[in-house]
Design an enzyme around this catalytic site. Structure first.
Site, short mmCIF file in Angstrom:
data_model
loop_
_atom_site.label_atom_id
_atom_site.label_comp_id
_atom_site.label_asym_id
_atom_site.label_seq_id
_atom_site.Cartn_x
_atom_site.Cartn_y
_atom_site.Cartn_z
N GLU A 1 9.42 21.44 3.19
CA GLU A 1 8.20 22.23 3.33
C GLU A 1 7.03 21.25 3.18
OE1 GLU A 1 8.41 25.01 4.47
OE2 GLU A 1 10.48 25.57 4.00
N CYS B 1 -1.07 24.22 0.87
CA CYS B 1 -0.45 23.66 2.07
C CYS B 1 -0.77 24.47 3.33
CB CYS B 1 1.07 23.55 1.89
SG CYS B 1 1.89 25.11 1.51
#
Length: 452
Positions: free
Chosen positions: A206, A240
């Site tokens: 990720e 993110c």
């Protein structure tokens, strides 16, 4: 003190002693973790405030505690259903028989958590890892030492926590886990994947990237400004999936920049409640990017230096494509606005760049929505809002290309951390025996039936 490898061997021995925990046992672990997070939420907020040098308690409660509990509770509620065998149909030449998929625990899973949301980005993966029946080892970030110490207590008897610096992290990802999940930068993700490849350890990465916001000509700018500022300024942009830059109709760029600035001031009056940048290195990186565009004569709204490691939200109007702020993931409260003359330019602009973790679109035009969804690639999409795609437990979360590989959250996470074992069971004498050699006239007849 046992080595990391010895602790992995201990976890593997514990797994081998109980390689298929019952649904009740898995739910009990999840319940224990839920209870501990609930009981220690004030301690969690205090630890993160200390690590960041200033982080809002209410921000932690909603963006860390609430979403972590949502993931854990969702897994606890559904674990028995997710574990159930999944029957699959059998075509007639293979009858009489049955076939199914059995979700089976993988073994010991390694989780490398980042510093920006250290609770949520630990508990989110653990919801799937524990529901799938695995043992787990966690490596928290060295940038959040106070939280890491608290995590040891939260996970006592549930998972092994490995604290340490970058060298410890390198050793951790080099171990022969049965699966490894890493959350962090694209550059570090490459190193993690390289290390895992030595053991053929499957990885879920990720990562991040520059997540664009596409403002269509018909968008409600005032509503969009509120949603964008919430997603951008949460954790001071250290997210993110934070909006990284905005593609806006040229004629409306100045108007929208003013709306964004006003919305930022409304949500964080005088900077109240804003989170500090995690450390001096990150602060200096952000400040230098901002200074670069200022020195180049680019128009900037806001961006004053605040108390501690804080920067007031800055809106950079039409920066050059080669500026660092348009090349690097920002990860802070700086937001470039890039003008366009025709909406088709936005699709070409996004597709000419590395595939992002998130894409945001503001429009009421259904045909335009379909066109963007079909003609762009991104880890996830959120329409007329920001960041909510990551907290919807029914949606898989993951990147594509440089923004990551693999998915988790909800049932997808359970499946990621399981071996979906295919099982075929013969019942009686199968029709396939007619295909056994030696070959003759019967096989010619069967060929006409099965193939021709």
């Amino acid at each position: 003190m046992p080595t990391i490898a010895e602790q992995l061997n201990r976890e593997r021995s514990l797994f081998n002693a109980d390689p298929y925990p019952s649904a009740k046992a898995r739910a009990a672990q999840l319940s224990l973790l839920i209870d501990r997070v609930l009981a220690r939420q004030n301690d969690i907020a205090a630890a993160l405030d200390a690590d960041f040098g200033g982080r809002s308690r209410m921000e932690v409660i909603y963006s860390e505690v609430f979403v972590s509990l949502s993931s854990l509770r969702h897994a606890r509620k559904n674990v028995a259903d997710w574990m159930a065998r999944r029957d699959v149909p059998i075509n007639w030449p293979m009858q009489p028989a049955s076939a199914w998929v059995l979700p089976q625990p993988l073994g010991v899973v390694g989780v490398v958590a980042p510093w920006n949301y250290p609770l949520f980005l630990t508990m989110g993966p653990l919801a799937g890892v524990l529901a799938a029946g695995n043992r787990v080892m966690v490596k928290p970030s060295e940038a959040t030492p106070a939280f890491s110490q608290l995590l040891v207590e939260l996970l006592d008897g549930i998972a092994t926590v490995i604290e340490g610096d970058v060298e410890v992290a390198k050793e951790f990802v080099s171990l022969p886990f049965d699966h490894l999940l890493f959350t962090g930068s694209t550059a570090t993700g490459r190193e993690v994947m390289r290390a895992a490849a030595e053991n053929l350890t499957p990885v879920t990465l990720e990562l991040g990237g520059k997540s664009p916001v596409l403002i269509a000509p018909d968008a409600n700018l005032r509503s969009a400004a509120g949603a964008i500022m919430y997603g951008k300024l949460l954790n001071s942009g250290q997210t993110c999936v934070a909006p990284d830059y905005i593609l806006i109709p040229r004629a409306r760029m100045d108007e929208f920049a003013e709306l964004l600035k006003a919305e930022a001031e409304r949500q964080y009056p005088a900077g109240d409640g804003s989170t500090a940048i995690i450390n001096e290195r990150q602060f200096s990186r952000l400040w230098s990017m901002l200074e670069e565009v200022r020195e180049a004569g680019v128009r900037v709204l806001g961006g004053a230096r605040g108390n501690g490691r804080r920067i007031a939200p800055a809106f950079i109007l039409d920066p050059p494509a080669g500026a660092r702020i348009m090349q690097e993931e920002i990860f802070g409260p700086l937001l470039p606005l890039v003008p366009y003359d025709d909406f088709d330019e936005t699709i070409r602009y996004v597709n000419a760049r590395p595939r992002p973790l998130a894409l945001y679109l503001f429009t009421s035009n259904s045909k335009l929505i379909d066109r963007v969804l079909e003609q762009t690639a991104s880890g996830g999409v959120c329409i007329n809002d920001t960041i909510l795609q990551i907290v919807a437990e029914g949606l898989p979360f993951g990147g594509i290309g440089p923004s990551g590989m693999g998915h988790y959250h909800g049932r997808t996470g359970f499946d990621t951390f399981s071996k979906l074992k295919p099982v075929f069971r013969r019942r009686g004498i199968g029709l396939n025996r007619l295909l056994f050699p030696p070959y003759g006239r019967m096989h010619d007849l069967l060929k006409r039936i099965l193939i021709d």
